[in-house]
Design a protein around this motif. Sequence first.
Motif, PDB file in Angstrom:
ATOM      1  N   HIS A   1      -4.214  -3.879  -6.681  1.00  0.00           N
ATOM      2  CA  HIS A   1      -4.547  -3.223  -5.420  1.00  0.00           C
ATOM      3  C   HIS A   1      -3.570  -3.625  -4.314  1.00  0.00           C
ATOM      4  O   HIS A   1      -3.075  -2.774  -3.569  1.00  0.00           O
ATOM      5  CB  HIS A   1      -5.973  -3.585  -5.022  1.00  0.00           C
ATOM      6  CG  HIS A   1      -6.427  -2.966  -3.729  1.00  0.00           C
ATOM      7  ND1 HIS A   1      -6.690  -1.614  -3.610  1.00  0.00           N
ATOM      8  CD2 HIS A   1      -6.624  -3.499  -2.503  1.00  0.00           C
ATOM      9  CE1 HIS A   1      -7.057  -1.352  -2.361  1.00  0.00           C
ATOM     10  NE2 HIS A   1      -7.018  -2.478  -1.670  1.00  0.00           N
ATOM     11  N   PHE A   2      -3.291  -4.913  -4.209  1.00  0.00           N
ATOM     12  CA  PHE A   2      -2.374  -5.368  -3.153  1.00  0.00           C
ATOM     13  C   PHE A   2      -0.929  -4.992  -3.472  1.00  0.00           C
ATOM     14  O   PHE A   2      -0.163  -4.621  -2.594  1.00  0.00           O
ATOM     15  CB  PHE A   2      -2.501  -6.879  -2.942  1.00  0.00           C
ATOM     16  CG  PHE A   2      -3.712  -7.268  -2.147  1.00  0.00           C
ATOM     17  CD1 PHE A   2      -3.710  -7.137  -0.765  1.00  0.00           C
ATOM     18  CD2 PHE A   2      -4.857  -7.755  -2.762  1.00  0.00           C
ATOM     19  CE1 PHE A   2      -4.824  -7.491  -0.016  1.00  0.00           C
ATOM     20  CE2 PHE A   2      -5.980  -8.104  -2.028  1.00  0.00           C
ATOM     21  CZ  PHE A   2      -5.969  -7.969  -0.652  1.00  0.00           C
ATOM     22  N   GLY A   3      -0.548  -5.148  -4.729  1.00  0.00           N
ATOM     23  CA  GLY A   3       0.796  -4.770  -5.131  1.00  0.00           C
ATOM     24  C   GLY A   3       1.890  -5.695  -4.642  1.00  0.00           C
ATOM     25  O   GLY A   3       3.066  -5.323  -4.626  1.00  0.00           O
ATOM     26  N   THR A   4       1.548  -6.906  -4.229  1.00  0.00           N
ATOM     27  CA  THR A   4       2.564  -7.811  -3.677  1.00  0.00           C
ATOM     28  C   THR A   4       2.617  -9.167  -4.384  1.00  0.00           C
ATOM     29  O   THR A   4       3.450  -9.994  -4.047  1.00  0.00           O
ATOM     30  CB  THR A   4       2.318  -8.067  -2.172  1.00  0.00           C
ATOM     31  OG1 THR A   4       0.949  -8.414  -1.986  1.00  0.00           O
ATOM     32  CG2 THR A   4       2.632  -6.820  -1.360  1.00  0.00           C
ATOM     33  N   PHE A   5       1.708  -9.401  -5.340  1.00  0.00           N
ATOM     34  CA  PHE A   5       1.746 -10.664  -6.091  1.00  0.00           C
ATOM     35  C   PHE A   5       1.207 -10.392  -7.498  1.00  0.00           C
ATOM     36  O   PHE A   5       0.414  -9.464  -7.685  1.00  0.00           O
ATOM     37  CB  PHE A   5       0.924 -11.753  -5.385  1.00  0.00           C
ATOM     38  CG  PHE A   5      -0.450 -11.290  -4.952  1.00  0.00           C
ATOM     39  CD1 PHE A   5      -1.495 -11.199  -5.848  1.00  0.00           C
ATOM     40  CD2 PHE A   5      -0.672 -10.922  -3.626  1.00  0.00           C
ATOM     41  CE1 PHE A   5      -2.749 -10.757  -5.452  1.00  0.00           C
ATOM     42  CE2 PHE A   5      -1.920 -10.469  -3.222  1.00  0.00           C
ATOM     43  CZ  PHE A   5      -2.964 -10.388  -4.136  1.00  0.00           C
ATOM     44  N   PRO A   6       1.623 -11.196  -8.488  1.00  0.00           N
ATOM     45  CA  PRO A   6       1.144 -10.983  -9.855  1.00  0.00           C
ATOM     46  C   PRO A   6      -0.278 -11.521 -10.053  1.00  0.00           C
ATOM     47  O   PRO A   6      -0.718 -12.416  -9.313  1.00  0.00           O
ATOM     48  CB  PRO A   6       2.139 -11.781 -10.700  1.00  0.00           C
ATOM     49  CG  PRO A   6       2.661 -12.840  -9.782  1.00  0.00           C
ATOM     50  CD  PRO A   6       2.637 -12.256  -8.393  1.00  0.00           C
TER      51      PRO A   6
ATOM     52  N   GLY B   1       0.812  -1.209   0.000  1.00  0.00           N
ATOM     53  CA  GLY B   1       0.000   0.000   0.000  1.00  0.00           C
ATOM     54  C   GLY B   1       0.846   1.259   0.000  1.00  0.00           C
ATOM     55  O   GLY B   1       2.083   1.200   0.026  1.00  0.00           O
ATOM     56  N   ALA B   2       0.164   2.382   0.005  1.00  0.00           N
ATOM     57  CA  ALA B   2       0.867   3.660  -0.086  1.00  0.00           C
ATOM     58  C   ALA B   2       1.557   4.010   1.232  1.00  0.00           C
ATOM     59  O   ALA B   2       2.540   4.738   1.260  1.00  0.00           O
ATOM     60  CB  ALA B   2      -0.116   4.765  -0.452  1.00  0.00           C
ATOM     61  N   GLY B   3       1.046   3.485   2.343  1.00  0.00           N
ATOM     62  CA  GLY B   3       1.586   3.864   3.641  1.00  0.00           C
ATOM     63  C   GLY B   3       1.281   5.321   3.903  1.00  0.00           C
ATOM     64  O   GLY B   3       0.388   5.908   3.302  1.00  0.00           O
ATOM     65  N   GLY B   4       2.023   5.946   4.792  1.00  0.00           N
ATOM     66  CA  GLY B   4       1.773   7.357   5.069  1.00  0.00           C
ATOM     67  C   GLY B   4       3.042   8.006   5.565  1.00  0.00           C
ATOM     68  O   GLY B   4       3.817   7.389   6.297  1.00  0.00           O
ATOM     69  N   ALA B   5       3.270   9.239   5.151  1.00  0.00           N
ATOM     70  CA  ALA B   5       4.461   9.964   5.591  1.00  0.00           C
ATOM     71  C   ALA B   5       4.281  10.453   7.025  1.00  0.00           C
ATOM     72  O   ALA B   5       5.246  10.702   7.732  1.00  0.00           O
ATOM     73  CB  ALA B   5       4.750  11.130   4.665  1.00  0.00           C
ATOM     74  N   GLN B   6       3.020  10.609   7.431  1.00  0.00           N
ATOM     75  CA  GLN B   6       2.743  11.086   8.789  1.00  0.00           C
ATOM     76  C   GLN B   6       1.790  10.133   9.483  1.00  0.00           C
ATOM     77  O   GLN B   6       0.929   9.514   8.846  1.00  0.00           O
ATOM     78  CB  GLN B   6       2.135  12.493   8.755  1.00  0.00           C
ATOM     79  CG  GLN B   6       3.094  13.567   8.252  1.00  0.00           C
ATOM     80  CD  GLN B   6       4.402  13.607   9.047  1.00  0.00           C
ATOM     81  OE1 GLN B   6       4.408  13.418  10.256  1.00  0.00           O
ATOM     82  NE2 GLN B   6       5.518  13.804   8.353  1.00  0.00           N
TER      83      GLN B   6
END
Lengths: 446, 103
Positions: free
Chosen positions: B45-50, A368-373
């Motif tokens: 969406h998950f970005g961790t597996f194809p 995921g994008a995570g967060g800077a703050q």
Amino acid sequence: MMVRIGAGAGFQGDRIDPAIDLAERGALDYLVFECLGERTIALAQQARIEDPAGGYDPLLDRRMRAVLPACRRNGTRIITNMGAANPVAAARKTRAIAQELGITGLRVAAVTGDDVLDRIGTYVLDETGATAAALGSRLVSANAYTGIGGVVAALDAGADVVICGRASDPTLFLAPLVHEFGWAHDDWTRLGRGTLIGHLLECAAQVTGGYFADPGVKDVPDLAQVGYPLAEVSEDGSAVITKLPGTGGQVTRATCIEQLLYEIHDPARYLQPDVVADFSGVQFDQIGPDRVAVSGAGGAAATGLLKVSVGYRDGWLGEGQISYAGANCVARGQMAIDLVRARLAPLADRIDDSRAELIGVNSVWTGGAGGAQSPEVRMRYAARCHDIDTARRIGEEVEGLYLTGPAGGGGATKHLREVLAIASTLVPARDVPTTFQMEEVQDEIA
Amino acid sequence: MRLHDIAHGRTGDKGDISNISVIAYDPANWDTLRDLLTSDRVAAHFGTFPAANVTRYELPQLHALNFVIQGALTGGVTRSLALDAHGKCLASVLLDMELPGVA
């Protein structure tokens, strides 16, 4: 004729109070406790190596004391996999508890045969691509997911309590239905339907509102007092899933659909020891409050193969955590990760795999994008290592951040355990016969 | 619109395989769900597996999809270094998806 069957536990640590309620008020024919996770039996096997009279579920004592009197009074038979790595010892312990409670005439059966450690050496494991024997002294346990055979035989012989080790979870529910209704071993449709009932019940509260609530979106009434489920099963394998009046939680189409697909891959081919169940056409009808009618399951001939879980020692896991909060905490947490990584670099050849993250930012959704703050973060560093000394260093380096890390690190914790990994393979069912032995509580002689 | 607005779901695990159910609350949204929630979108969406790791099953009578994802649990619950080794959280992560072109 209808059979009432309830679920008293869905995992080893499950709550006991709802099971007592079912035993007392459920008017049940059967109360089933599913307590054996994928790895639990390997841990139990290790316990048995240390103590030959051990290796069964550590909560067996509390559970049996809690429900035996009511089950005996109400004619409810108990079925459980709490035998884990030692069903015979578990049955003897249960007999002793019954004696202590003044319950006489109780017949307790231990079902054995799932332990295939003596036969597993030549089989190739899916995960390692090598034979089980190649694991050498790291090999701990091998248990087959057995079918209904031993449990049905024990019930046919009049057992009041049946204790097994590794069995396919739905089997614990399917076996009493086969015993009661006399379903044929090749009546795939009924075996498929019975498997569906077992699958819906085996995780206990997961079908009555547990693992479900999403506040404001999917609200569940009185989850604090959630009741465990029971099924009213008819001879044709149709059933109503419900729970006791006055308990919390809910049984709805939505809770049933979520549980139907829980841990299911192809819904049309749910592989079981005694049948390949077909859930693809299942229907749920809400026929009353907390009452859902289940229909539409089918089945086909079993594959003749049983899944075997092979437990093996796979090094040591070391872990440490420390918190950062307030201004610039995400950057300080990241700095903490970088420092620990640098300090562990000289040990790289003794570390198999490592992982670092900031809880609150990227510990679950790593992509995921995570967060800077963030108001606060908790840095976590974990590694699987060749040996215990290296693994211990992981937590020590995190703890060391107190004085040698970024500003304001607090609440460091560390953790160390041996990794007991599970691999799997398939063995022919005909090579894994199950049997039972009966332990009986004699009447006291005055 | 977020997926969470129209659907609910649950995660299960077996070894290194995660399965995530996604179920429409309202049958009227079933077609939207079936059309938009492709294996490609789930993987992205998950970005961790194809996407090739994802198999999708449909249960139209229940307005439900079942996604089976190989290699989703970094080695499986017994070896994984992940905090949530079972992947119990993953269904909720999926429900956070923004549905394209749906007001």
